[in-house]
Scaffold this motif. Structure first.
Motif, short mmCIF file in Angstrom:
data_model
loop_
_atom_site.label_atom_id
_atom_site.label_comp_id
_atom_site.label_asym_id
_atom_site.label_seq_id
_atom_site.Cartn_x
_atom_site.Cartn_y
_atom_site.Cartn_z
N UNK A 19 10.15 8.67 6.62
CA UNK A 19 8.92 9.56 6.15
C UNK A 19 8.35 9.19 4.81
N UNK A 20 9.21 8.44 4.12
CA UNK A 20 9.05 7.69 2.91
C UNK A 20 9.09 6.53 2.58
N UNK A 21 8.12 5.54 2.41
CA UNK A 21 8.38 4.43 2.09
C UNK A 21 8.72 3.96 0.45
N UNK A 22 9.80 3.01 0.56
CA UNK A 22 10.00 2.67 -0.78
C UNK A 22 9.48 1.17 -1.25
N UNK A 23 8.51 1.30 -2.14
CA UNK A 23 7.75 0.34 -2.92
C UNK A 23 8.65 -0.47 -3.67
N UNK A 24 8.66 -1.79 -3.80
CA UNK A 24 9.62 -2.54 -4.63
C UNK A 24 8.74 -3.42 -5.53
N UNK A 25 8.64 -3.29 -6.63
CA UNK A 25 8.02 -3.95 -7.70
C UNK A 25 8.85 -5.03 -8.63
N UNK A 26 8.76 -6.27 -8.40
CA UNK A 26 9.68 -7.29 -8.76
C UNK A 26 9.80 -7.21 -10.59
N UNK A 69 -2.70 -1.82 -6.49
CA UNK A 69 -3.38 -0.47 -5.92
C UNK A 69 -3.58 -0.70 -4.32
N UNK A 70 -4.52 -1.58 -3.99
CA UNK A 70 -5.03 -1.79 -2.54
C UNK A 70 -3.83 -2.11 -1.69
N UNK A 71 -2.53 -2.33 -2.27
CA UNK A 71 -1.39 -2.93 -1.33
C UNK A 71 -0.52 -1.46 -1.16
N UNK A 72 -0.78 -0.61 -1.62
CA UNK A 72 0.05 0.69 -1.73
C UNK A 72 0.18 1.24 -0.20
N UNK A 73 1.05 1.74 0.07
CA UNK A 73 1.09 2.00 1.67
C UNK A 73 0.19 3.46 1.98
N UNK A 74 0.00 3.78 3.19
CA UNK A 74 -0.46 5.10 3.51
C UNK A 74 0.60 6.11 3.54
N UNK A 75 0.46 7.29 3.21
CA UNK A 75 1.52 8.19 3.39
C UNK A 75 2.31 8.50 2.16
N UNK A 76 3.54 8.99 2.37
CA UNK A 76 4.45 9.18 1.22
C UNK A 76 5.11 7.88 0.72
#
Length: 250
Positions: A19-26, A69-76
């Motif tokens: 339900x929720x994606x984890x976005x990792x910023x290095x 910003x343009x690479x962030x996922x759709x949804x939560x």
């Protein structure tokens, strides 16, 4: 006063939750290659997106924010900012875009309060971290956990990024001061993972973040500055517990 997380959960306590994606910023290298194992560990329990930054183009935090910003996922989703990327994650949280549910900072900062800051800033303008001997960087990043494998990996990864880019990022990190804004700017929940053996980020860093993020909770992780590399399981469990708590509030 910074609130602390006291959860004792382990990875075995979590099922897969899409339900929720984890976005990792290095971290400073920006490649994401040093997060490979950590990303794979998290991916057993949730969707994971590891972003990477340009290796040859100098971008400050404003430029990097426009880049991701343009690479962030759709949804939560939640954003995990490792070290250098913590201010970037906080800047994104200040914008409060649709879908962003919370922020995790790993051995990071809103402002770096360290000795000889001005001297280090001048140094960073002239000598890139890439040009420093790995033997000088390793004690600050890995401490007693350092191995030949990780020394070699660090050297190889830094070699893929322009020396000018690395130097500019180091200077950018030294200059940023989100805590000095003097206003409460972040309403989203923030989890601060503090490496107990960190020789780079001061213990006061969590308090600086709390000045602009009143919903911050902190958890101490027994690790050096490279906490996602050397305490991956503990960090992953803390992030998944944070993610689960966010879902339960919806």
């Amino acid at each position: 006063m910074v609130k602390t997380m006291s959860s004792c959960t382990t990875l075995s306590d979590f099922d897969y939750d899409a339900t929720t994606t984890i976005v990792l910023l290095p971290g400073l290298d920006g490649t994401g290659r040093l997060l490979a194992e950590f990303s794979n560990l998290l991916a057993r329990h949730a969707p994971v997106l590891t972003l990477s930054y340009p290796t040859q183009n100098i971008l400050d935090y404003d430029g990097l924010l426009d880049f991701i910003r343009p690479q962030l996922p759709q949804g939560d989703y939640i954003v995990v900012g490792e070290s250098f990327s913590g201010p970037l994650a906080l800047r994104l949280a200040q914008e409060n875009p649709e879908g962003l549910k919370g922020v995790v900072l790993g051995a990071s900062f809103a402002r770096l309060d360290i000795p000889a800051k001005s001297v280090l800033g001048a140094f960073a303008r002239r000598i890139s971290p890439r040009l420093l001997p790995t033997s000088l960087l390793v004690p600050f990043l890995m401490g007693r956990h350092a191995t030949e494998e990780w020394r070699d990996r660090l050297k190889q990864v830094l070699a893929t990024v322009s020396a000018d880019v690395l130097g500019a990022r180091a200077k950018t990190a030294l200059d940023v001061d989100l805590a000095g804004q003097g206003t409460i700017a972040i309403g989203l929940p923030v989890l601060y993972l503090q490496a107990t053996e960190d020789r780079l980020i001061p213990k006061s860093a969590a308090q600086s973040v709390a000045k602009i993020a009143p919903r911050l909770v902190a958890k101490k992780i027994a690790a050096p500055h490279f906490l996602f590399q050397f305490a991956a399981s503990d960090c992953a469990a803390a992030i998944l517990n944070f993610k689960k708590a966010l879902s339960s509030r919806q």
